[in-house]
Design a protein around this motif. Structure first.
Motif, PDB file in Angstrom:
ATOM      1  N   ASP A 194      -7.434  20.735   4.206  1.00 13.48           N
ATOM      2  CA  ASP A 194      -6.284  21.349   4.875  1.00 13.48           C
ATOM      3  C   ASP A 194      -5.610  20.425   5.897  1.00 13.48           C
ATOM      4  O   ASP A 194      -4.854  20.880   6.768  1.00 13.48           O
ATOM      5  N   LEU A 195      -5.890  19.108   5.845  1.00 15.13           N
ATOM      6  CA  LEU A 195      -5.328  18.183   6.837  1.00 15.13           C
ATOM      7  C   LEU A 195      -3.818  18.030   6.709  1.00 15.13           C
ATOM      8  O   LEU A 195      -3.106  17.922   7.696  1.00 15.13           O
ATOM      9  N   LYS A 196      -3.339  17.995   5.492  1.00 13.52           N
ATOM     10  CA  LYS A 196      -1.920  17.814   5.219  1.00 13.52           C
ATOM     11  C   LYS A 196      -1.329  16.611   5.971  1.00 13.52           C
ATOM     12  O   LYS A 196      -0.433  16.757   6.816  1.00 13.52           O
ATOM     13  N   PRO A 197      -1.842  15.397   5.740  1.00 13.96           N
ATOM     14  CA  PRO A 197      -1.332  14.212   6.433  1.00 13.96           C
ATOM     15  C   PRO A 197       0.074  13.868   5.961  1.00 13.96           C
ATOM     16  O   PRO A 197       0.472  14.131   4.829  1.00 13.96           O
ATOM     17  N   THR A 198       0.841  13.309   6.849  1.00 14.63           N
ATOM     18  CA  THR A 198       2.195  12.857   6.499  1.00 14.63           C
ATOM     19  C   THR A 198       2.321  11.329   6.569  1.00 14.63           C
ATOM     20  O   THR A 198       3.351  10.774   6.174  1.00 14.63           O
ATOM     21  N   GLY A 199       1.312  10.693   7.101  1.00 13.86           N
ATOM     22  CA  GLY A 199       1.344   9.226   7.201  1.00 13.86           C
ATOM     23  C   GLY A 199      -0.073   8.656   7.251  1.00 13.86           C
ATOM     24  O   GLY A 199      -1.065   9.383   7.232  1.00 13.86           O
ATOM     25  N   TYR A 200      -0.157   7.336   7.360  1.00 11.47           N
ATOM     26  CA  TYR A 200      -1.479   6.695   7.389  1.00 11.47           C
ATOM     27  C   TYR A 200      -1.353   5.291   8.008  1.00 11.47           C
ATOM     28  O   TYR A 200      -0.258   4.714   8.093  1.00 11.47           O
ATOM     29  N   ARG A 201      -2.487   4.785   8.404  1.00  3.99           N
ATOM     30  CA  ARG A 201      -2.583   3.398   8.854  1.00  3.99           C
ATOM     31  C   ARG A 201      -3.771   2.756   8.137  1.00  3.99           C
ATOM     32  O   ARG A 201      -4.848   3.364   8.058  1.00  3.99           O
ATOM     33  N   LEU A 202      -3.586   1.515   7.662  1.00  7.65           N
ATOM     34  CA  LEU A 202      -4.639   0.835   6.898  1.00  7.65           C
ATOM     35  C   LEU A 202      -4.871  -0.551   7.509  1.00  7.65           C
ATOM     36  O   LEU A 202      -3.926  -1.329   7.683  1.00  7.65           O
ATOM     37  N   SER A 262       0.860  -1.204   0.000  1.00  3.51           N
ATOM     38  CA  SER A 262       0.000   0.000   0.000  1.00  3.51           C
ATOM     39  C   SER A 262       0.893   1.250   0.000  1.00  3.51           C
ATOM     40  O   SER A 262       2.032   1.220   0.471  1.00  3.51           O
ATOM     41  N   ASP A 263       0.331   2.325  -0.520  1.00  4.53           N
ATOM     42  CA  ASP A 263       1.043   3.612  -0.484  1.00  4.53           C
ATOM     43  C   ASP A 263       0.046   4.746  -0.638  1.00  4.53           C
ATOM     44  O   ASP A 263      -1.072   4.544  -1.132  1.00  4.53           O
ATOM     45  N   LEU A 264       0.467   5.917  -0.184  1.00  6.77           N
ATOM     46  CA  LEU A 264      -0.364   7.117  -0.240  1.00  6.77           C
ATOM     47  C   LEU A 264       0.397   8.172  -1.042  1.00  6.77           C
ATOM     48  O   LEU A 264       1.534   8.505  -0.709  1.00  6.77           O
ATOM     49  N   GLU A 265      -0.199   8.674  -2.122  1.00  4.59           N
ATOM     50  CA  GLU A 265       0.488   9.643  -2.990  1.00  4.59           C
ATOM     51  C   GLU A 265      -0.394  10.842  -3.278  1.00  4.59           C
ATOM     52  O   GLU A 265      -1.623  10.744  -3.241  1.00  4.59           O
ATOM     53  N   SER A 266       0.245  11.941  -3.570  1.00  2.00           N
ATOM     54  CA  SER A 266      -0.493  13.175  -3.885  1.00  2.00           C
ATOM     55  C   SER A 266      -0.893  13.165  -5.355  1.00  2.00           C
ATOM     56  O   SER A 266      -0.216  12.585  -6.204  1.00  2.00           O
ATOM     57  N   ASP A 267      -2.002  13.851  -5.606  1.00  2.00           N
ATOM     58  CA  ASP A 267      -2.460  14.001  -6.981  1.00  2.00           C
ATOM     59  C   ASP A 267      -1.834  15.283  -7.539  1.00  2.00           C
ATOM     60  O   ASP A 267      -2.100  16.392  -7.035  1.00  2.00           O
ATOM     61  N   PRO A 268      -0.992  15.190  -8.555  1.00  2.00           N
ATOM     62  CA  PRO A 268      -0.314  16.397  -9.083  1.00  2.00           C
ATOM     63  C   PRO A 268      -1.277  17.424  -9.657  1.00  2.00           C
ATOM     64  O   PRO A 268      -0.957  18.619  -9.729  1.00  2.00           O
ATOM     65  N   LYS A 269      -2.465  16.995 -10.005  1.00  2.00           N
ATOM     66  CA  LYS A 269      -3.432  17.923 -10.594  1.00  2.00           C
ATOM     67  C   LYS A 269      -4.261  18.642  -9.536  1.00  2.00           C
ATOM     68  O   LYS A 269      -4.809  19.712  -9.804  1.00  2.00           O
ATOM     69  N   GLN A 270      -4.378  18.023  -8.344  1.00  2.00           N
ATOM     70  CA  GLN A 270      -5.185  18.641  -7.293  1.00  2.00           C
ATOM     71  C   GLN A 270      -4.383  18.548  -5.983  1.00  2.00           C
ATOM     72  O   GLN A 270      -4.133  17.446  -5.469  1.00  2.00           O
ATOM     73  N   ALA A 271      -4.033  19.690  -5.420  1.00  2.00           N
ATOM     74  CA  ALA A 271      -3.171  19.734  -4.235  1.00  2.00           C
ATOM     75  C   ALA A 271      -3.799  19.098  -3.008  1.00  2.00           C
ATOM     76  O   ALA A 271      -3.117  18.538  -2.152  1.00  2.00           O
ATOM     77  N   SER A 272      -5.133  19.208  -2.883  1.00  2.00           N
ATOM     78  CA  SER A 272      -5.809  18.696  -1.692  1.00  2.00           C
ATOM     79  C   SER A 272      -6.255  17.241  -1.830  1.00  2.00           C
ATOM     80  O   SER A 272      -6.872  16.683  -0.927  1.00  2.00           O
TER      81      SER A 272
END
Length: 268
Positions: A255-263, A175-185
């Motif tokens: 506006d959460l700006k998470p740096t990590g996650y748990r699944l 698993s991984d969490l990545e940002s969407d380059p088209k939408q910052a949020s």
């Protein structure tokens, strides 16, 4: 010398204690000669133990007052009924009665034997029915060929046969969490789920927790199968045995700006 003799009854002898008794023809005619000894209470056939000649000679009297040699006679024998509460043996001899009692005991024993067989079979059937009901999910999973029979059985009991839910046989392979380059949020969650069981299982729920740099929870959300399955994937069919699926979810984190996650995977 004038000799006279008196008509005498017959004499029978008890085969157990050898005591002798007077018996009349009327007594012998009753119950086919079966009597009870007045001394030892033994039951015997008086007809088979007659000693008529010996008694007659000993009871002969003479006028020159010879002393009479009389056979010792006890009180009259006691007649016994030859019937049983359930079976009538009055028409049988002693040997026949013993045989009849053996037959009746055999019949009773046979009836008891078959009664236990019937009771045992009923208990086995009830036990199998209960076992089938409580383990219907496992039986359907390991023996898919009998699932139609189990389904028919469940219709009678108004129950169903869901897919197994063995969470320990499910795993998140990656698993991984990545940002969407088209939408910052917007972020995208990618994960691969694997079913390691040899049978199909119910799709699990996903619990995603977003965290900050201190590993503190910022937001938590649960995704049921209907929200993460792709088009064409049948939820009712379940996650196939020894099979894996890919998941991709797009999340608006604002506006959460998470740096990590748990699944986590779980069943409700």
């Amino acid at each position: 010398m004038l000799i006279w003799s008196e008509a005498m009854n017959a004499v029978t002898q008890c085969p157990e204690c050898s005591t002798r008794f007077k018996v009349s023809q009327a007594q012998l005619d009753m119950h086919q000669g079966m009597v009870r000894c007045g001394r030892c209470q033994a039951i015997f056939n008086a007809i088979k133990q007659l000693h008529d000649n010996e008694l007659s000679s000993q009871l002969t009297l003479t006028l020159d007052l010879e002393e009479m040699q009389q056979v010792p006679v006890q009180s009259p024998v006691e007649h016994i009924p030859a019937t049983h509460d359930k079976y009538d043996f009055s028409h049988l001899t002693t040997d026949s009665k013993e045989e009849a009692l053996e037959i009746s005991a055999s019949v009773i024993k046979k009836n008891i034997h078959w009664s236990w067989v019937v009771v045992t079979l009923l208990l086995v059937i009830v036990l199998l029915a209960q076992t089938t009901y409580f383990f219907r999910v496992e039986l359907a999973a390991y023996l898919p060929g009998i699932k139609p029979v189990l389904t028919s059985y469940c219709k009678m009991l108004n129950c169903d046969i869901p897919l197994p839910k063995k969470i320990d046989l499910l795993s998140i392979e990656s698993s991984d969490l990545e940002s969407d380059p088209k939408q910052a949020s917007v972020i995208a969650l990618n994960a691969i789920l694997r079913n390691r069981a040899p049978y199909a299982q119910t799709y699990p729920n996903l619990e995603l927790t977003l965290t900050n740099s201190m590993d503190e929870a910022l937001a938590r959300r649960i995704f049921p199968p209907v929200e993460y399955l792709k088009s064409g994937e049948d939820e009712k069919q379940g996650l196939l045995p020894n099979h894996e699926i890919g998941i991709k979810l797009h999340l608006d984190t604002a506006d959460l700006k998470p740096t990590g996650y748990r699944l986590f995977l779980f069943y409700p």
